[in-house]
Scaffold this motif. Structure first.
Motif, short mmCIF file in Angstrom:
data_model
loop_
_atom_site.label_atom_id
_atom_site.label_comp_id
_atom_site.label_asym_id
_atom_site.label_seq_id
_atom_site.Cartn_x
_atom_site.Cartn_y
_atom_site.Cartn_z
N ARG A 1 -1.29 36.39 38.03
CA ARG A 1 -0.85 37.67 38.55
C ARG A 1 0.29 37.40 39.50
O ARG A 1 0.39 36.32 40.05
N THR A 2 1.14 38.38 39.75
CA THR A 2 2.22 38.13 40.68
C THR A 2 1.71 38.29 42.10
O THR A 2 0.67 38.88 42.37
N ASN B 1 7.06 35.40 42.70
CA ASN B 1 5.98 34.59 42.19
C ASN B 1 5.92 33.22 42.82
O ASN B 1 5.01 32.45 42.53
N TYR C 1 -7.46 33.44 47.67
CA TYR C 1 -7.13 32.39 46.71
C TYR C 1 -6.46 31.24 47.45
O TYR C 1 -5.63 31.46 48.33
N VAL D 1 -5.73 34.97 40.60
CA VAL D 1 -4.47 34.30 40.87
C VAL D 1 -4.73 32.80 41.00
O VAL D 1 -5.67 32.39 41.68
N ARG E 1 -5.30 39.34 48.81
CA ARG E 1 -5.09 40.63 48.16
C ARG E 1 -5.72 41.76 48.94
O ARG E 1 -5.45 42.93 48.69
N ALA F 1 2.57 31.00 41.82
CA ALA F 1 1.42 31.78 41.40
C ALA F 1 1.44 32.01 39.90
O ALA F 1 2.50 32.20 39.30
#
Length: 125
Positions: free
Chosen positions: A27-28, A77, A114, A2, A100, A24
């Motif tokens: 990736r969502t 997003n 991230y 991300v 995540r 982002a």
């Protein structure tokens, strides 16, 4: 992977408002938690707010409660930080971060995977 990009920072007067965005790509945010942190000049980075994207729960550090609001858009997003009643003490580089691994990382920096590059907010008194 991300990638996070913050925007919306700038120079404002005390009492003004700003809305920061964290977009982002790659990736969502769908199942990630997202947090905002800030680093005032000469100080360590500190937690500001977080949102758990799975159910929208929000958390704030005491010094922004009632003034800042973290939210997400419908596509999930982009996460926002609405900042009202800004004061000189809010001057800092603001970073967004995504986790995540943890659904509820709140202020634990090590839980975030991230990070964006940051956006500067300067509040003149």
């Amino acid at each position: 992977q991300v990638q996070l990009v913050e925007s919306g920072g700038g120079l404002v007067q005390a009492g003004d408002s700003l809305r920061l965005s964290c977009a982002a790509s790659g990736r969502t945010f769908r199942s990630y938690a997202v947090g905002w942190f800030r680093q005032p000049p000469g100080k360590e980075r500190e937690f500001v707010a977080a949102i758990t994207l799975r159910d929208g729960s929000t958390y704030y550090t005491d010094f922004v409660k009632g003034r800042f609001t973290i939210s997400r858009d419908g596509s999930e997003n982009t996460v926002y930080l609405q900042m009202n009643s800004l004061s000189a003490e809010d001057t800092a580089v603001y970073f967004c971060a995504a986790s995540r691994r943890f659904s509820d990382p709140r202020g634990k920096e090590v839980a975030y995977d991230y990070w964006g590059q940051g956006t500067q907010v300067i509040v003149s008194s």
